[in-house]
Each structure stands twice: as C-alpha cells, then as structure tokens.
Motif scaffolding. Structure first.
Motif, PDB file in Angstrom:
ATOM      1  N   GLU A 156       0.843  -1.204   0.000  1.00 30.98           N
ATOM      2  CA  GLU A 156       0.000   0.000   0.000  1.00 30.98           C
ATOM      3  C   GLU A 156       0.870   1.242   0.000  1.00 30.98           C
ATOM      4  OE1 GLU A 156      -3.701  -0.249   2.777  1.00 30.98           O
ATOM      5  OE2 GLU A 156      -2.152  -1.556   3.581  1.00 30.98           O
ATOM      6  N   HIS A 157       0.405   2.247  -0.702  1.00 27.68           N
ATOM      7  CA  HIS A 157       1.075   3.550  -0.666  1.00 27.68           C
ATOM      8  C   HIS A 157       0.186   4.560   0.043  1.00 27.68           C
ATOM      9  CE1 HIS A 157       3.246   1.682  -4.068  1.00 27.68           C
ATOM     10  NE2 HIS A 157       4.259   2.332  -3.529  1.00 27.68           N
ATOM     11  N   TYR A 158       0.832   5.613   0.528  1.00 26.73           N
ATOM     12  CA  TYR A 158       0.037   6.696   1.100  1.00 26.73           C
ATOM     13  C   TYR A 158      -0.716   7.390  -0.024  1.00 26.73           C
ATOM     14  CZ  TYR A 158       2.263   6.361   5.648  1.00 26.73           C
ATOM     15  OH  TYR A 158       2.673   5.932   6.865  1.00 26.73           O
ATOM     16  N   ASP A 159      -1.918   7.778   0.273  1.00 26.85           N
ATOM     17  CA  ASP A 159      -2.740   8.452  -0.710  1.00 26.85           C
ATOM     18  C   ASP A 159      -2.860   9.904  -0.286  1.00 26.85           C
ATOM     19  OD1 ASP A 159      -4.695   9.515  -2.223  1.00 26.85           O
ATOM     20  OD2 ASP A 159      -6.072   7.804  -2.046  1.00 26.85           O
ATOM     21  N   LYS A 160      -2.347  10.802  -1.132  1.00 26.85           N
ATOM     22  CA  LYS A 160      -2.306  12.188  -0.661  1.00 26.85           C
ATOM     23  C   LYS A 160      -3.694  12.816  -0.591  1.00 26.85           C
ATOM     24  CE  LYS A 160      -0.873  13.882  -5.156  1.00 26.85           C
ATOM     25  NZ  LYS A 160       0.268  14.356  -5.899  1.00 26.85           N
ATOM     26  N   PHE A 165      -0.167  14.736   4.968  1.00 22.05           N
ATOM     27  CA  PHE A 165       1.121  14.413   4.378  1.00 22.05           C
ATOM     28  C   PHE A 165       1.246  14.920   2.946  1.00 22.05           C
ATOM     29  CE2 PHE A 165       0.409  10.568   7.233  1.00 22.05           C
ATOM     30  CZ  PHE A 165       1.032  11.189   8.317  1.00 22.05           C
ATOM     31  N   GLU A 166       0.230  15.680   2.503  1.00 22.04           N
ATOM     32  CA  GLU A 166       0.163  16.033   1.089  1.00 22.04           C
ATOM     33  C   GLU A 166       1.469  16.636   0.565  1.00 22.04           C
ATOM     34  OE1 GLU A 166      -3.255  18.351   0.242  1.00 22.04           O
ATOM     35  OE2 GLU A 166      -2.794  18.519  -1.886  1.00 22.04           O
ATOM     36  N   ALA A 195       8.168  13.792  -2.296  1.00 25.74           N
ATOM     37  CA  ALA A 195       8.882  12.513  -2.329  1.00 25.74           C
ATOM     38  C   ALA A 195       8.381  11.591  -3.431  1.00 25.74           C
ATOM     39  CB  ALA A 195       8.763  11.829  -0.978  1.00 25.74           C
ATOM     40  N   GLY A 196       7.239  11.879  -4.028  1.00 26.76           N
ATOM     41  CA  GLY A 196       6.643  10.913  -4.942  1.00 26.76           C
ATOM     42  C   GLY A 196       5.856   9.910  -4.119  1.00 26.76           C
ATOM     43  N   PRO A 219       4.946  11.252   6.159  1.00 29.20           N
ATOM     44  CA  PRO A 219       4.355   9.954   6.502  1.00 29.20           C
ATOM     45  C   PRO A 219       5.460   8.969   6.860  1.00 29.20           C
ATOM     46  CG  PRO A 219       4.406  10.221   4.120  1.00 29.20           C
ATOM     47  CD  PRO A 219       4.929  11.504   4.707  1.00 29.20           C
ATOM     48  N   LEU A 220       5.111   7.947   7.615  1.00 29.39           N
ATOM     49  CA  LEU A 220       6.119   6.981   8.039  1.00 29.39           C
ATOM     50  C   LEU A 220       6.137   5.775   7.118  1.00 29.39           C
ATOM     51  CD1 LEU A 220       5.600   6.879  11.907  1.00 29.39           C
ATOM     52  CD2 LEU A 220       7.225   8.213  10.571  1.00 29.39           C
TER      53      LEU A 220
END
Ligand code: HEM
Lengths: 540, 395
Positions: A267-271, A277-278, A284-285, B127-128
């Motif tokens: 899973e990736h972070y979803d901005k 974290f946007e 960072a991509g 984010p971590l």
C-alpha cells in the motif's frame, strides 16, 4: 603468604596498604603524597602484589584501567573506520568490483585492507574479546578485596588515616548537644550511623560501590550472548520466498512447519486521503505505507514419508507486516521484501501467412507441460525450456537460475500440414528459426505475474543472554551513577574532635552536605585539602 | 493543528532568546552567579522565561503529534527540534540541582542554535514508511535525544570551566582549540544566516550533471554555486556559474552549503573580533569570574553520570529492541548505530579516566567538549553525509 597484623589487632592479607579495620598505613613508604589514595581502600589487590610469573604479568596487564581505556579507545577508532564507506552487507555488487568502481583508488585500498567487512574481521573480534577478558580480570582484581575491606572497617580509625583524608577538620571543644544535632542531621540525610567509644562513623550508599562490577557482569553476559551465536543451531537466519497461493516448508525446522502465502499487499500513502502528508508526498513521490503478507502457518502431523503429501494442521492465520513478525515456538517470520515474478505466459499458434490462430496455450512457467494439445491435429511440444535465459560463453543458450525472469522456449509446432513439426526458439522479443523458414509461429499473447513475499526466518536462542546482560548492565550503571558512597568520621583524638570525610565521587556535593549537617552547631566546617594543594601549586 | 504547532514553536524560540538576555543580566548584576547567595531577580525571570518557553515547545510537540498521528521525531527538522527541547529540559533539571544561572547563559545559546539549525530543514509533516511505524522507534529516538541532551550539559559546563581556567594572556594550544569551539558555534550561526537569506530571496538554480555512474542527472541549488557538480551545465539563465567543479563522488551541493556556511561564519566571527578586539573566549572571561572551578567541574561530571545511563538505554538498548522488531536483527552495523556505539564507548572511557585515572578539571572539561563534538557529528554528519550512501530508513 604472610599476613600482616596491624597494631589495632586486625590481621590483613599480604599486600594490604592500609589496615582494613583502622586504616593505619601498613606499608611504610608507599604513601608519599600528603593525602592517601583511598581507591579500593588500600586493600591488597593481586595486581599490585604479585609480578613474577607470566600469569601475574597477564593478570596485571588486563587488570590495568590504563589498558582497559586504551582497548576502548582503539575499538572506538576502529569502529569509526568502518563507517567511511558502506560495509559489504549493504552493497549489491561483488565487493572486489564495487569498491574500486564506486570510490576509485581509495575504495580499492579500503577493500584491500579488509575494511569492507571490518566488524567481522578477526582483529576486530580480538579487540572485543580483549575487552571482555579485561572486564573479567579487572573486576575480580578489585571487587573481592574492596568488599573485604569495606566489611572489616571499624568505626575508630587511625590518626594518620583521618588526617590525610581529603576533607578534614579539627575542633577543640564540642558540646554533647552539638553531637546530638549532628547525628540527627545525618540520619535525616539517610546516613547509617555506627558508634564505638564515642567515635562516630556515618555512611551511606555503600551499595553504589558495586555498581561498576554489576555493570561489568552485565557486559560480560552480553558479550557471552554474542559468542553463543557461533554455536550451530543457536542462531537460525534463513531467507524464505513464498509465492501467493503457495505453501513452502519453513527452513531449519526439520520440515515441521509450513507457511502458506494467501496474499501479498503493498500500500502507498494516498495524498487525497492522508491530507496532512500532502506536501511531503508531493515532494517525495510515492511513499510506501504497508508491506504485508497474509499467511497461514501449518504444522505437520505424523511422519514425513518421502513422496507422500504431508498431513498439515493449521496453527494460525497471521498478517505479517514490517515490525509485526509472526512468532511461534521460538521462530519468527519477518516481512523482509517482495518481488513481482512472471507466472504464466500465453501464446497463440498462428499461421504466418493468414495470421489465423489455431488455438492458444498458457504455460505455467514453473511447471510447464511437455505437450499442449490444441485439438484438430494442432499441438505444441516444449523441447527445451530456459527460465532465466542467456547465451553462455560458447554461444549455447543456458539458464542463469530457475526463477522465470527471462523465459525462453524451444517449441515444436505440430500441425496437420506439417505433421513432423517445425522447430522454433522463442524468447522475449526474439524468435529464431533454426531450420529455416517456418510456416507457423508462436505469437506472444500475454503474461501473468504473481507476487512473491520475501521472509526472513529467524530463531535466536541467544537473545536471553543479550536481554539479561542488558538489564544487569542498566541496573549496574544506575546503581553506580545515581548514588555515591559517602563516609563521615567524627572521632575523639587528643582531646579534640576530628572530622574527616570521603566520597568516591562528587566531592562538591559531599562538602555541601557537611555544611548542612554542621549548620546549626558551633563546629567549623572541615576543609578540602586537595583544593588547598591545588591552590598552592599555583593552580586556580 | 499544524499551524498552532508552528506558532508555539516560534513563541518558545523567542522566549529562549529573551531568557538568554536575562541570564546575561543575572551575571552582570553585582557579584552573584555563585551558588550560595541564591538567584537574583534577573536570574529568576530568566529561569521563569525558560520554563514557559519549554512548556510552549512541549505544546508544539504535542500538537504536532496530534496532527501527524505519530510522535514528531521522524525527520531531521523534528528530531533536531526535539533535541533542542531536550537540551532546555535537561538544563532546567540540572539548574534545580545546582542553581547556577551561569549554566543557563552557556546552555541556552546552544539550544537556540540547535533549534535554528533544525528549522533550516523541510518542515513538512512526513508519513512513516513501514519500518518506522513502531512505537519502539519513538521511544528509542526520544530517550536517545534526552540522553544526548543531558550529556550536552556537560559540554556547556566544560566550556565554562575552560573559559575560566585557560590563561588568555598568551596564545597556546588551549586558547586555539577553545577558540575553534567558539568558531564552530559561530559557523552554525553562519549556516542559519545564509540559508535564511537565500531562501528568503527564493534563490534557485539548476544544473545538468554527470553522476558517478556516468548518467545524466539534474540538481537544484538553493544557494549560488561556488562548487559546481561534475561536468555541470548551468540551466538557469542568470544563475551563478560555479568557481570550481568537484569529482562525481562528492556531493557538490552539500559541499557548497558547507562553503557558504564557513564563509558566513568567518564574516560573523571577524565582525565579533573587530568589536571585541580579543578572542571570544577571552571576552567571556569576566562573566565567569565568580564561579568556582570545582563547582562547574562537578556539574560537568554529574551531567555525564546522569546522562550516560539514559543514553545507553535510549541509543543502544531501545534501538536494539526496535531493530529486532523491524529488521529481525538487533544490531546491523549501520553507520548510525556504530556512531551511537562510538559515543557510548567514548563516555565510558571518560568515566574510567575520571574515576580511576583522576582526570578531573581541565582534562575532563576537554573530554566533555570532545564528547559533544561526537554527538553533533552523529546528528549532523552521519545523517547528511555518511548515511546518504545507503538509505538508512528504507527497508
Ligand atoms: C565498554 C566497556 C566498559 C563499560 C561500558 C564500562 C562501564 C563502567 C562504568 C559505567 C563504570 C562506573 C564509572 C563511574 O561511576 O564513574 C565503570 C567503572 C570501572 N571500570 Fe568499566 N566499563 C567498561 C570496560 C572496562 C574495562 C575493559 C576495564 C578494565 C580495565 C574496566 C574497569 C573499570 C574499573 C576499574 C572501574 C572502577 C570501579 C571502581 O573504582 O569502583 N572497565 N565501568
């Protein structure tokens, strides 16, 4: 050896400098300074007493703090050298290539000196071992005599002993009431008070003297735990790759445990969802949020007969994530990495001229069939298969590994109009027809991939020693660092009252404490003789 | 929440600055600054301001934690800021043991520099990645920072000792090195100054360059390039062209920042010397004249004694627990780990030299200075230079 009897009647072991009981100087001429050296109470330490045999010499070498500090400093400097360039375990090229290629002549030198694997080198291990030996010997050399001396100490002390304490003072007249006040004040400060013929010894924090020895024991246990790892079986560390949907034997468990991988999840972070974290994500991509494998752990029941399917009993479902290993019976399975692997490849058997397909086949790349029958007289045979194809030096096709990174096939295409079949060599983006022009070809249709979870299987039977060592070390340092050993002597000598005091550290605090104790009395505060000495020497 | 958080941080920064002035005033005022007489009015205000500032910074920490959903110690800005806060906290604790405002006058500027330095890094809430999602990580990082902060107090006390004890009437090795320490502190100020100036101007310039694998890459400078990248090709019109070019394996951009910081440091240092007309350490001498040497010596030693166990627990033991969870091994000889070990060995050597070899006074003060240099090296250089070679946090 010859024990030494002091005039106070106490019998001291050979080599004692100050009588354990009264503190009188036993070895005349050893004390030249105005103040006596109170370390280890002037007790008889082996290292200070014997220096004849080889064993004496080795003992004395390792019991010296000077040697110990040098060992620590050398280890410190050596450790820092290993951080200049990455260590071998962090690089992904062969070491003999990597260092020179990345860092030129310096890298080459670094490699030639063996600094690429510095922390595993014999000389680094010897350094650590020497620190270990030094810890054992220096502690034994001191702790026993120190313990005996502190146990044997009497309240009444010899004049010379008191006079040459660092903090010392004389009062001519002292009233009873003042003495009572002092004793009360000392008690309030948690001093333990002993009295003998009107002399007083107030003492506190003696247990802090054992702090260094306790922490050294902790370190020794820790180092011992590190050594245990070299014993086979104590330490298991294996990689395990399991494809989605497959079950694999967990290595080093005597075939007892099996791990089934249901699904690997990335899973990736979803901005858009994680608004906070946007900005960071924009910079960072993609940022990974989770690596996870949903697994089932099985245990084999009954005997394992070769050739027969093992009988498995489910133990538990678990989601293995980074920081959340699966743990069972001392084994831990960690989520370590993953890869995406080719799984299936599909082709169509086509007529080159008409471009008409005469049937399709899907090849399971890990378990290809010998022959695929497409019906109506069409079939395809696999004559040869190279899962990880390359041309060898002699120009022959070979395979680098059994993982289908770059599959290649030699097919025989059997068709009604070519019943003997045509041969074709097919690899990704290339086709070779070894016997001239074929009428048919294998048209590439598509691939399927699967995720493969990379686990580390670990069993570490040395951890208990590491943990125990760590705990004991912490107890020891805290014991030695947050308390200190203070003694105050208030004694009648020549019709006067002498006050002397000693502490193993923090003299300033001791002096403040004495000031507090004497505040409501007429007694004068004893002075710090070391301070005076320093001032006389022209210091500040 | 994030906005409240940065305001609180700003408030605490200002309060620390003002508190430093009051600490200065508390010394100048007559013959105090010594232990016995107790703290004067100026000193009391200074301590109060420090405490309020500390509480405000604690507010920053808590609000940012709420905003991020994890303890804010996971990038350079957050960690360094936390270290600054721990430094102030450690000072407050030691102050209530020894009650000397002089220590504040030496500690607070260091804490201010640390926080200013921190704010030169990107302040985004990050984010971590999975390896960092562990409460052991946060426990480890905070405890380690607190340990380092307590050890840093011994540096401040050691500095007081050296300023007082070293004879400034003639130049010697001691005066030289003490002045180097002062210059290093000024150079940090230089870094903060040039970074703020160029980022205030919005300075940018881009280069095409060839990296060590002979690939083309683009790099963006935020300060005019004195040291240019390998075979660099300036893309920005009107950009400053480099005075020299460095080989591919050196990070030209970081080197450039170092050069600018040192130049700015030299300029500021030069100005200070012009005004003072003597060494900084010599100018500080009158301030410390009332303090007793054995008193500061003991503060310095005591801070090491208090800090060493905390550091061991945080930087080694908790770090091992986390590493065991995240990477399945408690020790991996990663540069960051090795430098924690080096720091630990160094302070162990310090304690042995002190207890068994009688290294107190000036020798001990120098050791306290060296210890702080090692801690700073681990914080700054290992993060920015060495760890850059392989990603530390990437699993
Ligand atoms: C990495 C290794 C070591 C660590 C972390 C360590 C730690 C300590 C600590 C924390 C203390 C207490 C110091 C104080 O309270 O000021 C101490 C004391 C001491 N250590 Fe070590 N030590 C180490 C290695 C050694 C070695 C190799 C020797 C051998 C010569 C040694 C000999 C001593 C002695 C003699 C004392 C003083 C005991 C006393 O006077 O009561 N240590 N050590």
């Amino acid at each position: 050896m010859n024990d030494v009897k002091c005039e106070c009647g106490h019998v001291n072991p050979h080599g004692t400098v100050l009588c354990e009981a009264c503190g009188k100087e036993l070895m005349i001429g050893t004390i030249t300074d105005q103040l006596i050296d109170m370390r280890y109470e002037g007790s008889a330490r082996r290292s200070q007493t014997y220096n004849k045999t080889i064993i004496d010499k080795i003992w004395n070498f390792f019991s010296s703090v000077k040697v110990g500090v040098w060992l620590i400093i050398i280890t410190l400097v050596a450790s820092s050298l290993g951080t200049i360039l990455p260590q071998e375990m962090y690089i992904d090229l062969p070491a003999d290539v990597y260092y020179e290629q990345e860092y030129g002549w310096f890298g080459k030198l670094y490699y030639q000196l063996g600094f690429n694997n510095l922390y595993g080198s014999w000389w680094y291990l010897i350094l650590i071992a020497m620190i270990g030996i030094s810890l054992v010997i220096c502690s034994l050399d001191r702790v026993v005599p120190l313990y005996k001396a502190l146990k044997a100490q009497r309240v009444t002390r010899h004049e010379g002993f008191l006079k040459r304490q660092r903090v010392f003072g004389v009062n001519d007249v002292v009233s009873e009431s003042d003495l009572t006040v002092i004793k009360k004040q000392l008690k309030e400060r948690h001093y333990h008070i002993r009295e003998e013929n009107g002399d007083v010894l107030a003492e506190k924090g003696r247990f802090s003297r054992w702090g260094p020895y306790v922490n050294h024991v902790g370190l020794i246990i820790f180092l011992f735990g590190g050594m245990l790892r070299f014993i086979p079986g104590m330490y298991v560390n294996e990689d395990l790759w399991v494809r989605e949907g497959e079950t694999a034997i967990v290595p080093e468990t005597d075939g007892q445990f099996y791990l089934h991988n249901n699904k690997f999840i990335l899973e990736h972070y979803d901005k858009n969802k994680d608004k906070t974290f946007e900005k960071a994500i924009n910079k960072a991509g993609e940022v990974v949020k989770n690596y996870q494998s949903n697994v089932v752990l099985y245990k084999r029941v009954g005997q394992n007969l070769p050739g027969e399917k093992p009988n498995l009993k489910k133990i538990k479902d678990y989601k293995v994530r980074v920081n959340l290993p699966l743990q069972y019976e001392g084994y831990s399975v960690f989520q370590a990495s993953f890869r995406n692997e080719l799984n299936k490849m599909s082709f169509a058997l086509t007529n080159k001229q008409t471009n008409i397909s005469n049937g399709e086949l899907t090849i399971d790349l890990r378990d290809p069939q010998m022959k695929y029958d497409l019906g109506k007289g069409y079939s395809v045979e696999i004559l040869n298969y190279f899962p990880d194809f390359e041309f060898a030096k002699n120009g022959e096709p070979t395979t680098k590994s059994r993982i289908p990174n770059n599959p290649a096939f030699v097919f025989r295409m059997v068709t009604p109009d070519k019943p003997k079949g045509e041969t074709s060599f097919v690899a990704i983006k290339q086709t070779i027809e070894p016997f001239g022009d074929n009428r048919y070809k294998m048209t590439f249709k598509g691939i399927e991939t699967t995720n493969v979870s990379g686990f580390i299987v670990r069993k570490d039977s040395t951890l208990w020693a590491i943990i125990l060592g760590g705990i004991i070390f912490m107890i020891g340092v805290i014991q030695g660092a947050y308390w200190n050993h203070r003694r105050i002597w208030i004694q009648n000598k020549n019709g006067q009252v002498w006050i002397a005091a000693h502490t193993n550290k923090n003299w300033y605090g001791l002096k403040r404490e004495i000031e507090g104790v004497l505040a409501d009395t007429k007694l004068s505060v004893p002075i710090d003789q070391a301070q005076i000495e320093e001032n006389e020497k022209g210091g500040v | 929440m994030a906005a409240i958080s940065s305001n609180l941080l700003f408030i605490s920064f200002i309060l620390y600055l003002v508190a430093t002035l009051f600490f200065g005033g508390s010394i100048k005022d007559k013959k105090t600054g010594n232990e016995k007489e107790g703290t004067n009015r100026w000193g009391k205000i200074a301590v109060l301001l420090t405490i309020v500032g500390f509480i405000s910074q604690l507010g920053y920490f808590i609000t940012r934690w709420i905003a991020a959903g994890h303890a804010p110690v996971s990038n350079m800005f957050e960690f360094t800021t936390f270290f600054g806060m721990a430094l102030v906290g450690a000072f407050i604790v030691i102050y209530f043991i020894y009650r000397t405002t002089l220590l504040g006058l030496f500690t607070m500027p260091v804490a201010i520099l640390v926080i200013a330095y921190a704010s030169m890094f990107p302040k985004d809430i990050t984010p971590l990645i999975p390896a960092l999602q562990s409460y052991w990580l946060h426990i480890h990082v905070t405890t380690a920072a607190i340990g380092e902060a307590i050890l840093a107090i011994s540096f401040a006390a050691g500095l007081i000792y050296l300023v007082k004890a070293i004879d400034q009437t003639k130049s010697s090795k001691q005066t030289f090195w003490l002045e180097m320490v002062m210059f290093a502190l000024v150079a940090v100020l230089g870094f903060v100054a040039v970074s703020s100036i160029f980022s205030g101007m919005g300075y940018h310039e881009k280069f095409n360059w060839i990296d060590k694998h002979k690939n083309e890459a683009v790099v963006e400078y935020t300060m005019p390039a004195i040291s240019g990248p390998h075979e660099g090709d300036l893309l920005t019109k009107g950009g400053f062209s480099p005075l020299f070019e460095v080989p591919a394996f050196i990070n030209a951009k970081k080197l450039n920042t170092v050069i600018w910081s040192l130049m700015a440091g030299l300029v500021i240092y030069g100005l200070i010397r012009l005004i003072l007309r003597k060494r900084i350490a010599a100018a500080l001498k009158p301030i410390v004249k009332n303090i007793k040497l054995d008193f500061v010596d003991e503060i310095s030693y005591r801070s090491v004694l208090i800090g060493f166990p905390v550091f061991t627990l945080g930087a080694l033991i908790f770090a091992m627990i986390w590493a065991q969870m995240a990477w399945s091994r408690f020790w991996g000889w990663d540069p960051k780990e090795v430098w924690a070990l080096i720091t630990w060995l160094f302070y162990a050597a310090f304690l042995h030299l002190r207890l068994s070899k009688g290294w107190h006074g000036e020798k001990s003060a120098w050791l306290a200075v060296i210890g702080f240099v090692i801690i700073m090296f681990n914080l700054v250089a290992v993060n920015l230079v060495i760890a850059g070679l392989h990603s530390y946090a990437g699993s």
